[in-house]
Write a protein that holds these residues in place. Structure first.
Motif, mmCIF file in Angstrom:
data_model
loop_
_atom_site.group_PDB
_atom_site.id
_atom_site.type_symbol
_atom_site.label_atom_id
_atom_site.label_comp_id
_atom_site.label_asym_id
_atom_site.label_seq_id
_atom_site.Cartn_x
_atom_site.Cartn_y
_atom_site.Cartn_z
ATOM 1 N N ASP A 135 41.619 43.689 38.039
ATOM 2 C CA ASP A 135 42.231 42.573 37.315
ATOM 3 C C ASP A 135 42.185 41.323 38.186
ATOM 4 O O ASP A 135 41.688 41.358 39.321
ATOM 5 C CB ASP A 135 43.642 42.926 36.835
ATOM 6 C CG ASP A 135 44.676 43.046 37.948
ATOM 7 O OD1 ASP A 135 44.377 42.712 39.127
ATOM 8 O OD2 ASP A 135 45.796 43.484 37.647
ATOM 9 N N GLU A 136 42.704 40.203 37.671
ATOM 10 C CA GLU A 136 42.602 38.915 38.372
ATOM 11 C C GLU A 136 43.363 38.895 39.688
ATOM 12 O O GLU A 136 43.089 38.074 40.555
ATOM 13 C CB GLU A 136 43.064 37.762 37.468
ATOM 14 C CG GLU A 136 44.549 37.710 37.202
ATOM 15 C CD GLU A 136 45.047 38.708 36.152
ATOM 16 O OE1 GLU A 136 46.263 38.916 36.085
ATOM 17 O OE2 GLU A 136 44.228 39.297 35.428
ATOM 18 N N ALA A 137 44.301 39.815 39.872
ATOM 19 C CA ALA A 137 45.058 39.893 41.121
ATOM 20 C C ALA A 137 44.435 40.883 42.102
ATOM 21 O O ALA A 137 44.999 41.142 43.163
ATOM 22 C CB ALA A 137 46.508 40.287 40.818
ATOM 23 N N GLY A 138 43.281 41.454 41.747
ATOM 24 C CA GLY A 138 42.607 42.387 42.631
ATOM 25 C C GLY A 138 43.125 43.818 42.560
ATOM 26 O O GLY A 138 42.754 44.652 43.366
ATOM 27 N N ARG A 139 43.989 44.075 41.571
ATOM 28 C CA ARG A 139 44.507 45.441 41.393
ATOM 29 C C ARG A 139 43.427 46.298 40.727
ATOM 30 O O ARG A 139 42.582 45.776 39.999
ATOM 31 C CB ARG A 139 45.788 45.413 40.549
ATOM 32 C CG ARG A 139 46.960 44.729 41.256
ATOM 33 C CD ARG A 139 48.186 44.715 40.355
ATOM 34 N NE ARG A 139 47.966 43.817 39.252
ATOM 35 C CZ ARG A 139 48.685 42.726 39.003
ATOM 36 N NH1 ARG A 139 49.703 42.413 39.767
ATOM 37 N NH2 ARG A 139 48.421 41.962 37.971
#
Length: 150
Positions: A135-139
């Motif tokens: 995802d956009e947060a790198g998760r």
């Protein structure tokens, strides 16, 4: 039993507390892949970053309470959340159809693990156009990029 009418309206900063309640209930019902820490981290950013970050917020109110909302930026559906007890009642469909008609919305991203949301968008005529592994947060939650079929 009276039939509830589904009507949309603009939502704004005054609605953030209620929108966040709808968001959290919806996420807890559909995003089982998230850890509690993920939910709390995202929730902490809703009022200050995510909700103000969309150009247009529309909601559905029933009996004075928000039961669903959509956020649209440009022609991209940035968010769509429906209270769990109102899922399947046409609220999400109504908001997406309005976003398409009113704003020309033609793209949306969804978590790959949220199979119900993916199926919902596919039924509305969207097709998978791409995928990111995180995802956009790198998760480690893959994101599907969907485009409305012409």
């Amino acid at each position: 039993m009276r039939q509830k009418q589904i009507r949309t309206a603009a939502a704004g900063r005054r609605d953030y507390t209620e929108l966040i309640r709808v968001w959290e209930a919806s996420v807890r019902a559909t995003h089982r892949f998230l850890q509690e820490s993920d939910i709390q981290e995202i929730k902490s950013r809703m009022a200050g970053e995510y909700l103000p970050g969309v150009e247009r917020l529309r909601c559905i109110r029933e009996d004075g309470r928000i039961v669903a909302f959509i956020g649209v930026t440009g022609t991209h559906i940035a968010m769509l959340f429906v209270r769990p007890d109102r899922r399947g009642a046409g609220c999400g469909r109504r908001l997406v159809e309005e976003a398409v008609a009113r704003y020309g919305a033609c793209t949306v991203d969804t978590n790959e693990q949220n199979e119900q949301a993916t199926g919902f968008y596919l039924r509305l005529g969207f097709v998978v156009a791409g995928r990111d592994a995180q995802d956009e947060a790198g998760r480690p939650f893959p994101i599907l990029h969907l485009t409305l079929r012409p």
